[in-house]
Design a protein around this motif. Structure first.
Motif, PDB file in Angstrom:
ATOM      1  N   ARG A   1      25.935  33.839  44.952  1.00 35.87           N
ATOM      2  CA  ARG A   1      27.061  34.436  45.655  1.00 35.87           C
ATOM      3  C   ARG A   1      26.768  35.590  46.710  1.00 35.87           C
ATOM      4  O   ARG A   1      25.782  36.126  46.817  1.00 35.87           O
ATOM      5  N   ARG A   2      28.179  35.997  47.272  1.00 35.41           N
ATOM      6  CA  ARG A   2      27.893  37.182  48.368  1.00 35.41           C
ATOM      7  C   ARG A   2      27.727  38.152  47.726  1.00 35.41           C
ATOM      8  O   ARG A   2      28.199  38.584  46.631  1.00 35.41           O
ATOM      9  N   ALA A   3      27.066  39.135  48.493  1.00 36.58           N
ATOM     10  CA  ALA A   3      27.056  40.514  47.903  1.00 36.58           C
ATOM     11  C   ALA A   3      27.990  41.359  48.064  1.00 36.58           C
ATOM     12  O   ALA A   3      28.745  40.873  48.953  1.00 36.58           O
ATOM     13  N   GLU A   4      28.127  42.244  47.301  1.00 35.08           N
ATOM     14  CA  GLU A   4      29.215  43.141  46.986  1.00 35.08           C
ATOM     15  C   GLU A   4      28.806  44.589  47.084  1.00 35.08           C
ATOM     16  O   GLU A   4      27.584  44.923  46.761  1.00 35.08           O
ATOM     17  N   LEU A   5      29.707  45.692  47.591  1.00 39.68           N
ATOM     18  CA  LEU A   5      29.391  46.987  47.337  1.00 39.68           C
ATOM     19  C   LEU A   5      28.817  47.378  46.040  1.00 39.68           C
ATOM     20  O   LEU A   5      27.614  48.094  46.018  1.00 39.68           O
ATOM     21  N   SER A   6      29.378  46.892  45.028  1.00 40.25           N
ATOM     22  CA  SER A   6      28.979  47.354  43.558  1.00 40.25           C
ATOM     23  C   SER A   6      27.697  46.721  43.278  1.00 40.25           C
ATOM     24  O   SER A   6      27.029  47.054  42.135  1.00 40.25           O
ATOM     25  N   ASP A   7      26.929  45.756  44.079  1.00 36.33           N
ATOM     26  CA  ASP A   7      25.709  45.317  43.980  1.00 36.33           C
ATOM     27  C   ASP A   7      24.549  46.076  44.117  1.00 36.33           C
ATOM     28  O   ASP A   7      23.421  45.888  44.054  1.00 36.33           O
ATOM     29  N   ALA A   8      25.029  47.589  44.755  1.00 35.37           N
ATOM     30  CA  ALA A   8      24.004  48.282  45.617  1.00 35.37           C
ATOM     31  C   ALA A   8      22.746  48.883  44.518  1.00 35.37           C
ATOM     32  O   ALA A   8      21.567  48.609  44.990  1.00 35.37           O
ATOM     33  N   ALA A   9      22.986  49.183  43.549  1.00 38.65           N
ATOM     34  CA  ALA A   9      22.206  49.601  42.518  1.00 38.65           C
ATOM     35  C   ALA A   9      21.050  48.397  42.091  1.00 38.65           C
ATOM     36  O   ALA A   9      19.729  48.347  42.158  1.00 38.65           O
ATOM     37  N   GLN A  10      21.661  47.254  41.865  1.00 40.90           N
ATOM     38  CA  GLN A  10      20.493  46.075  41.637  1.00 40.90           C
ATOM     39  C   GLN A  10      20.011  45.510  42.817  1.00 40.90           C
ATOM     40  O   GLN A  10      18.839  45.207  42.548  1.00 40.90           O
ATOM     41  N   ILE A  11      20.482  45.684  43.841  1.00 37.46           N
ATOM     42  CA  ILE A  11      19.733  45.318  45.129  1.00 37.46           C
ATOM     43  C   ILE A  11      18.584  46.511  45.373  1.00 37.46           C
ATOM     44  O   ILE A  11      17.184  45.872  46.000  1.00 37.46           O
ATOM     45  N   GLN A  12      18.980  47.574  45.203  1.00 40.18           N
ATOM     46  CA  GLN A  12      17.978  48.763  45.391  1.00 40.18           C
ATOM     47  C   GLN A  12      16.770  48.468  44.578  1.00 40.18           C
ATOM     48  O   GLN A  12      15.655  48.668  44.879  1.00 40.18           O
TER      49      GLN A  12
ATOM     50  N   HIS B   1      10.451  52.694  48.069  1.00 33.74           N
ATOM     51  CA  HIS B   1      11.163  53.588  47.297  1.00 33.74           C
ATOM     52  C   HIS B   1      12.784  53.849  48.122  1.00 33.74           C
ATOM     53  O   HIS B   1      13.244  54.894  48.275  1.00 33.74           O
ATOM     54  N   PRO B   2      13.261  52.731  48.207  1.00 35.48           N
ATOM     55  CA  PRO B   2      14.596  52.793  48.720  1.00 35.48           C
ATOM     56  C   PRO B   2      15.524  53.466  47.900  1.00 35.48           C
ATOM     57  O   PRO B   2      15.583  53.470  46.581  1.00 35.48           O
ATOM     58  N   SER B   3      16.526  54.254  48.618  1.00 35.49           N
ATOM     59  CA  SER B   3      17.401  54.890  47.583  1.00 35.49           C
ATOM     60  C   SER B   3      18.750  54.225  47.436  1.00 35.49           C
ATOM     61  O   SER B   3      19.237  53.292  48.324  1.00 35.49           O
ATOM     62  N   LEU B   4      19.392  54.490  46.510  1.00 37.69           N
ATOM     63  CA  LEU B   4      20.654  53.858  46.057  1.00 37.69           C
ATOM     64  C   LEU B   4      21.876  54.214  47.190  1.00 37.69           C
ATOM     65  O   LEU B   4      22.622  53.333  47.739  1.00 37.69           O
ATOM     66  N   ASP B   5      21.588  55.320  47.855  1.00 35.60           N
ATOM     67  CA  ASP B   5      22.716  55.879  49.016  1.00 35.60           C
ATOM     68  C   ASP B   5      22.276  54.876  49.917  1.00 35.60           C
ATOM     69  O   ASP B   5      23.212  54.387  50.822  1.00 35.60           O
ATOM     70  N   MET B   6      20.988  54.558  50.490  1.00 37.69           N
ATOM     71  CA  MET B   6      20.964  53.759  51.686  1.00 37.69           C
ATOM     72  C   MET B   6      21.497  52.637  51.534  1.00 37.69           C
ATOM     73  O   MET B   6      22.087  51.821  52.386  1.00 37.69           O
ATOM     74  N   TRP B   7      21.315  51.711  50.341  1.00 42.16           N
ATOM     75  CA  TRP B   7      21.760  50.583  49.905  1.00 42.16           C
ATOM     76  C   TRP B   7      23.310  50.416  50.034  1.00 42.16           C
ATOM     77  O   TRP B   7      24.006  49.342  50.673  1.00 42.16           O
ATOM     78  N   GLN B   8      24.065  51.470  49.442  1.00 40.65           N
ATOM     79  CA  GLN B   8      25.425  51.548  49.438  1.00 40.65           C
ATOM     80  C   GLN B   8      25.852  51.588  50.758  1.00 40.65           C
ATOM     81  O   GLN B   8      26.705  50.818  51.272  1.00 40.65           O
ATOM     82  N   GLU B   9      25.234  52.441  51.664  1.00 44.61           N
ATOM     83  CA  GLU B   9      25.772  52.593  53.254  1.00 44.61           C
ATOM     84  C   GLU B   9      25.347  51.113  53.757  1.00 44.61           C
ATOM     85  O   GLU B   9      26.186  50.893  54.385  1.00 44.61           O
ATOM     86  N   LYS B  10      24.412  50.482  53.745  1.00 41.46           N
ATOM     87  CA  LYS B  10      24.129  49.367  54.132  1.00 41.46           C
ATOM     88  C   LYS B  10      24.942  48.246  53.917  1.00 41.46           C
ATOM     89  O   LYS B  10      25.584  47.419  54.789  1.00 41.46           O
ATOM     90  N   LEU B  11      25.587  48.283  52.648  1.00 46.89           N
ATOM     91  CA  LEU B  11      26.321  47.380  52.051  1.00 46.89           C
ATOM     92  C   LEU B  11      27.793  47.677  52.641  1.00 46.89           C
ATOM     93  O   LEU B  11      28.732  46.726  52.895  1.00 46.89           O
TER      94      LEU B  11
END
Length: 172
Positions: free
Chosen positions: A5-16, A33-43
């Protein structure tokens, strides 16, 4: 079974977590060592014209695949592909499932004629996967990226739409 499925903002922690896998960041241009903040911002700021899919196995995200469309008018027919699969799911069909869905999307719903990617030359499994889907090696970029303290070569690969779409005037 793998669900896409398409990625959602709530997926950030799992994608990280996927990109925290050493094999995943080593096989992509991601840094360790990607950060959760980085993935939240990306999404949060993911371009609306681009596509990011996630592969889910037993409720857990185990991989991603993105298609990034070119923004320049003369290259609007092209897109860049990127895939990342968690180390623990490598070789289990996740890449195939992601690529199948992403290419179906691109071939049937987007005005994309050419899909391009870079893959490390020593990543035989990924090269094989891409070739299975019609990608061809177009060249080698020497010393393309720093990985594990050494400069590594990558193949430039591309795939043209298997049924090159006809323009409306050609269909008559």
């Amino acid at each position: 079974m793998i669900h896409i499925r398409r990625a959602e903002l709530s997926d950030a922690a799992q994608i990280q977590r996927v990109y925290a896998s050493s094999g995943t960041y080593a096989g992509t241009l991601q840094l360790p060592h990607p950060s959760l903040d980085m993935w939240q911002e990306k999404l949060r700021h993911f371009p609306v014209d681009d596509v990011l899919l996630v592969a889910i196995y037993d409720g857990v995200i185990v991989g991603t695949a993105g298609l990034h469309t070119e923004k320049k008018q003369r290259r609007a027919h092209a897109a860049t592909l990127g895939i990342g699969v968690a180390d623990s799911f490598a070789g289990r069909g996740v890449g195939t499932a992601l690529l199948t869905e992403l290419l179906e999307f691109a071939d049937n719903w987007l005005p994309v004629l050419r899909i391009e990617l870079h893959v490390f030359c020593d990543n035989a499994a990924a090269v094989h996967l891409y070739q299975k889907f019609g990608f061809e090696i177009e060249g080698t970029h020497r010393a393309h990226a720093l990985r594990h303290g050494n400069y590594a070569d990558v193949y430039s690969m591309a795939r043209l739409h298997p049924r090159q779409p006809l323009l409306p005037l050609q269909q008559r």
